[in-house]
Design a protein around this motif. Structure first.
Motif, short mmCIF file in Angstrom:
data_model
loop_
_atom_site.label_atom_id
_atom_site.label_comp_id
_atom_site.label_asym_id
_atom_site.label_seq_id
_atom_site.Cartn_x
_atom_site.Cartn_y
_atom_site.Cartn_z
N ARG A 106 0.85 -1.19 0.00
CA ARG A 106 0.00 0.00 0.00
C ARG A 106 0.88 1.24 0.00
N PRO A 107 0.64 2.16 -0.97
CA PRO A 107 1.46 3.38 -1.00
C PRO A 107 1.01 4.39 0.05
N LEU A 108 1.96 4.95 0.78
CA LEU A 108 1.67 6.01 1.74
C LEU A 108 2.42 7.26 1.34
N GLY A 109 1.78 8.40 1.50
CA GLY A 109 2.44 9.68 1.22
C GLY A 109 2.73 10.39 2.53
N ILE A 110 4.00 10.71 2.77
CA ILE A 110 4.37 11.38 4.02
C ILE A 110 4.80 12.82 3.73
N PRO A 111 3.97 13.80 4.07
CA PRO A 111 4.35 15.20 3.86
C PRO A 111 5.49 15.60 4.81
N SER A 112 6.12 16.73 4.53
CA SER A 112 7.15 17.25 5.44
C SER A 112 6.49 17.61 6.77
N ILE A 113 7.27 17.72 7.82
CA ILE A 113 6.72 17.96 9.16
C ILE A 113 5.96 19.28 9.22
N ILE A 114 6.45 20.31 8.55
CA ILE A 114 5.76 21.61 8.59
C ILE A 114 4.45 21.54 7.81
N ASP A 115 4.43 20.75 6.71
CA ASP A 115 3.18 20.57 5.96
C ASP A 115 2.17 19.76 6.76
N ARG A 116 2.65 18.85 7.61
CA ARG A 116 1.74 18.10 8.48
C ARG A 116 1.09 19.03 9.51
N ILE A 117 1.87 19.96 10.04
CA ILE A 117 1.32 20.93 10.99
C ILE A 117 0.27 21.79 10.30
N ILE A 201 -6.11 24.08 -0.24
CA ILE A 201 -6.41 22.65 -0.26
C ILE A 201 -6.11 22.07 -1.63
N SER A 202 -6.46 22.82 -2.67
CA SER A 202 -6.17 22.38 -4.04
C SER A 202 -4.67 22.18 -4.24
N LYS A 203 -3.87 23.05 -3.66
CA LYS A 203 -2.41 22.91 -3.76
C LYS A 203 -1.93 21.69 -2.97
N MET A 204 -2.56 21.44 -1.81
CA MET A 204 -2.21 20.24 -1.04
C MET A 204 -2.47 18.98 -1.86
N LEU A 205 -3.61 18.95 -2.56
CA LEU A 205 -3.96 17.79 -3.37
C LEU A 205 -2.97 17.55 -4.50
N PRO A 220 -3.24 11.30 -1.23
CA PRO A 220 -2.30 10.29 -0.75
C PRO A 220 -2.60 9.85 0.68
N GLN A 221 -2.72 8.52 0.88
CA GLN A 221 -2.90 7.99 2.23
C GLN A 221 -1.65 8.30 3.03
N GLY A 222 -1.85 8.79 4.23
CA GLY A 222 -0.71 9.19 5.06
C GLY A 222 -0.77 10.66 5.41
N GLY A 223 -1.47 11.44 4.59
CA GLY A 223 -1.63 12.86 4.87
C GLY A 223 -2.63 13.07 6.00
N ILE A 224 -2.41 14.11 6.80
CA ILE A 224 -3.29 14.40 7.95
C ILE A 224 -4.71 14.70 7.49
N LEU A 225 -4.84 15.39 6.39
CA LEU A 225 -6.15 15.86 5.92
C LEU A 225 -6.88 14.82 5.07
N SER A 226 -6.14 13.83 4.53
CA SER A 226 -6.72 12.87 3.57
C SER A 226 -7.94 12.12 4.09
N PRO A 227 -7.93 11.57 5.33
CA PRO A 227 -9.12 10.84 5.79
C PRO A 227 -10.38 11.70 5.83
N LEU A 228 -10.24 12.97 6.26
CA LEU A 228 -11.40 13.86 6.31
C LEU A 228 -11.91 14.13 4.89
N LEU A 229 -10.99 14.39 3.96
CA LEU A 229 -11.38 14.67 2.57
C LEU A 229 -12.06 13.46 1.94
N SER A 230 -11.56 12.26 2.24
CA SER A 230 -12.16 11.05 1.66
C SER A 230 -13.58 10.86 2.19
#
Length: 599
Positions: A106-117, A201-205, A220-230
């Protein structure tokens, strides 16, 4: 959740989130969310939340983790987030692959720490708006809800409504195929109408994925916002299905829903109820013909409205009186008892094979290196598996068979390094979750948790009043939400603290178990990441790692006991809102440590 609520209160965000939820319930839209998202309090809350998250130590493409920024002062964090958002361009997303039970990855996308914040800042503000719009019976990635609630709802529809036909739909590559344009429209439709927020949000996507380029669809699965958007994407499906039957609008106003249902049963409407956990969902029906109608209707809706395809080979209609359906690792069927069919649940074959395989890997690891840490990891695995599948109605039979299949393997691998016996003087954790009627191996001074010894637990429906976004909901959380001690003990057992003795590590977990996970000064339940273990009599003064010399404390309480600087002491007292009674206990601890009492 209770920890999150305390954070909300500390940063004065509780009223803001409640207001957003209530206005969204009333159907209002929001065109000035950016100021709330970039408020000092919201940014600091996001930083605190990410900092306490285990994943904060995972590197992004820039190689940074929370360790690189946690020493920054509050104002520095706030200013940095605001500066980046003025002309936001997310950094590349790191791509990693984690193995799936079927051998795929399963592919996971891990944003940078500041992007996660930054994503956490957005999630905190968008979630109460979305929660107010979400369907009652979607359970994935939502506050306080779990897979067990989705299973309980399915059982309820079988037992109470006699719905024995299920439409199983598998969406092909859901997370990778979410349509960006459609998603932005869906955000607008639920009331998120701040153009600046939607632009970000469009830029995040469209954040570039390392080695793959800029995506034109998917989250991308792994992003903080992805579950809410899905969930926002599939909420349209939930509401459409519910609107066809359960929430069908009639001209006549019925006194209660039961009368309305009886009335619409006389029409040609399709009877059906959706139960969803993330992209895994079922539609419960009364007969084969209705199920067929739903199958084709949902397939077309997903294709035409959400631009998503289904997997025909994995999608099907199941008569639960004749065959089993699979849902979230469980098998579900309707078994005849007297004149009624009753919902039964078991463990899917694929999961049983996965449990056996992992079990053998842990036993081999113990055989090759019989250390306390390896035994503890084995016990953590067994406790975690038991904690998940204890809601199955046939779990005792299922795990007895699993244990029997593994018995010779276990005995042959461990007979030379461990004593096989009924436990004598087992740990507090063992006594809490397991009976003393099963023989098991004792390795490195610790008894292995027996895979066969599992206690069935009743599966309860989710209470729809439980939400952190209303005063009433928060009151219910504080009053009636039973902490999952087993889950947190499971997490604690996975921690490895260097330079600590076996006695300390074992007694730390036993003490936490005996105190039901509560801080011994505040009485508040502690999730694993907030647990600190204090030596009542310090080691420097002759204190030992004995059970009776350890105390389970909240991290900040522990800091307060040892603090010497007046500004630190006062800051912690204010943050923790220490009462006179609690201060008296803290001073008692400080006295034993030969520290000055707090006046």
């Amino acid at each position: 959740m209770q920890t999150n609520l305390r954070y909300w209160e500390y940063y004065n965000m509780t009223d803001t989130f409640t207001d957003l939820y209530e206005k969204s319930k009333e159907g209002k839209s929001f065109d000035r969310l950016y100021d709330i998202i970039t408020s000092r309090e919201n940014i600091l809350l996001a930083f605190r939340t990410i900092k306490s998250n285990k994943g904060s130590k995972t590197e992004g493409t820039d190689g940074k983790t929370i360790e690189d920024i946690k020493s920054m002062k509050d104002e520095e964090i706030v200013n940095e987030v605001r500066r980046i958002l003025k002309n936001y361009q997310p950094k590349k997303v790191r791509r990693v692959f984690i193995p799936k039970p079927n051998g795929d990855k399963r592919p996971l996308g891990i944003p940078s720490i500041i992007d996660r914040i930054i994503q956490q800042c957005f999630k905190q503000v968008l979630e109460p708006i979305a929660e107010a719009k979400f369907y009652n019976h979607s359970y994935g990635f939502r506050p306080l809800r779990s897979t067990h609630h989705a299973i309980a709802r399915t059982q309820h529809l079988i037992n109470r409504a006699n719905l024995h036909y299920v439409v199983d739909i598998d969406i092909k590559g859901f997370f990778d195929n979410i349509n960006h344009t459609r998603l932005i429209k869906q955000l607008w439709n639920i009331g998120i109408q701040d153009r600046q927020v939607l632009k970000i949000i469009s830029k995040m996507l469209k954040a570039e994925i390392e080695g793959e380029g800029v995506p034109n669809k998917g989250t991308p699965q792994g992003g903080i916002l992805s579950p809410l958007l899905s969930n926002i994407v599939l909420n349209d499906l939930d509401q459409w299905i519910a609107g066809q039957w359960e929430n069908f609008k009639t001209e006549y106003k019925y006194a209660h829903n039961g009368k309305k249902i009886r009335a619409i049963k006389k029409t040609n409407l399709k009877e059906g109820y959706i139960v969803r956990y993330a992209d895994d969902f079922k539609i419960m029906c009364r007969d084969w013909k209705t199920a067929q109608k739903w199958y084709h209707a949902v397939r077309l809706y997903l294709k035409d409205r959400l631009k998503l395809d289904i997997s025909p080979e994995k999608s099907q209609i199941v008569n639960l009186r004749k065959r089993k359906s699979e849902f979230l690792g469980f098998t579900i069927w309707a078994e005849k008892k007297k004149k009624k069919h009753v919902a039964q649940t078991g463990v899917i074959d694929k999961k049983k094979q996965e449990i056996k395989q992992k079990y053998k890997e842990y036993v081999k690891r113990i055989r090759n290196s019989p250390t306390v840490q390896n035994v503890r990891l084995f016990n953590s695995f067994v406790l975690g598996v038991h904690n998940y599948f204890k809601k199955s109605t046939t779990v005792n039979i299922e795990f007895s068979r699993i244990a029997y299949a593994l018995s010779k393997f276990t005995y042959n691998r461990l007979k030379q390094i461990g004593k096989y016996e009924i436990p004598k003087e087992p740990s507090e954790v063992y006594k809490k979750f397991y009976r003393n009627s099963y023989r098991t191996h004792k390795v490195a001074g610790i008894y292995l948790f027996p895979i066969a010894d599992i206690k069935t637990s009743n599966n309860m429906n989710f209470s729809q009043e439980l939400t952190p976004y209303t005063i009433e909901g928060r009151a219910k959380i504080h009053k009636g939400l039973k902490p999952d001690v087993a889950y947190e003990i499971n997490r604690l057992m996975q921690f490895n603290i260097p330079d600590r003795t076996t006695e300390y590590m074992d007694n730390r977990i036993s003490r936490y178990s005996m105190k039901n996970g509560k801080c011994e000064i505040t009485g508040v339940f502690l999730p694993a990441e907030l647990v600190h273990c204090h030596h009542y009599k310090p080691v420097s003064l002759g204190g030992t790692d004995e059970f009776r010399n350890l105390r389970i404390l909240r991290k900040e309480i522990h800091m307060l006991i040892h603090a010497t600087r007046q500004d630190t002491i006062q800051g912690l007292i204010n943050y923790l809102q220490i009462t006179d009674g609690q201060l008296k206990k803290i001073n008692q601890y400080r006295k034993v440590c030969n520290l000055e009492l707090i006046g």
